[in-house]
Design an enzyme around this catalytic site. Sequence first.
Site: not given
Ligand code: PDD
Length: 286
Positions: A33, A52, A107, A109, A153, A185
């Site tokens: 996403y 990204r 389904r 894997h 992501k 983070e």
């Molecule tokens: N998440 N680290 C993680 C694990 C995140 O999920 C996010 C952002 C960030 C910051 O990334 P960015 O600056 O590109 O938004 C760092 C978004 C906001 C979400 O999952 O809704």
Amino acid sequence: MSDKIFLNDILFDAEEAKVSVFDRGYLFSDGIYELIPYFNGKPFLFDEHYKRLERSLKMIDIENPFSRDEWADKINNLLKTCIYKNFSLYIQISRGVPSDLEDGIYREHAASKKYIPSVLMFYSENKGFPKKKPNEEKAIIMEDKRWLQCDVKSISLLYNAYAKTLAHRENAYETILIRDGNVTEGCSSNVFIVKENVIKTCPKSNLILPGISRTYIIDNLIKSTEYELIEKEFSLEELESADEIFVTNSTQCIVSINKLNDNLIGTGTCGKITEEIFSQFIKSIN
Ligand code: PDD
């Protein structure tokens, strides 16, 4: 509610959109996403988010279903229905549904069939923008037990969502994650600490999501100040003894962490450097 949702080229009323239970996003979290902020109706750092998104798709071997121009058209069509000025655009692409279910294999894997990717987009208002000061929030701390490919992501956010739920129960905004004694983070943000005018954040690697806000703040805001910026691992002890902590993401921009568990950070209010960077951020989006 007048909000619309884009699902596989159709605009639905928000409550009406439905996906197949055989979608691999639903069965295996097999998808990625992106979340793009819009300020005053304009996308902020769209190209960086788009890059990204392409990278995440590549990393899990899903073909980008649209060209860049097609994306722009589809996003424009959806946003014609958006009444908000400040909002986030959520984009999700999952590997989708097998094109053939006749064999009764619903389904498995291994992604061994042909799939029709599912593309979902919706917008949500970012209430309270533009802000004058950063929010001041509490954070809790947990061990980082996620997989080792945090730079994708991925929609597989089980641990992030779990840890954030525990934070919510303690009236905290964020859970800051620790791996091998170092801060990686937050569950939905990147983490910065300030100690004696030096700003530190974890370097880019597979252990963190390379936040678009993180890079923007480093390259465009911090580098033009007199403060030194170090991209280097830092420990839980450094976090706990920081003068200031702030976290960054695309929905909240910059949030000051003034309390870690039950301990105040610095004076217990938003620090001067955090406030300075925040006000530059707000200027740059106006
Ligand atoms: N998440 N680290 C993680 C694990 C995140 O999920 C996010 C952002 C960030 C910051 O990334 P960015 O600056 O590109 O938004 C760092 C978004 C906001 C979400 O999952 O809704």
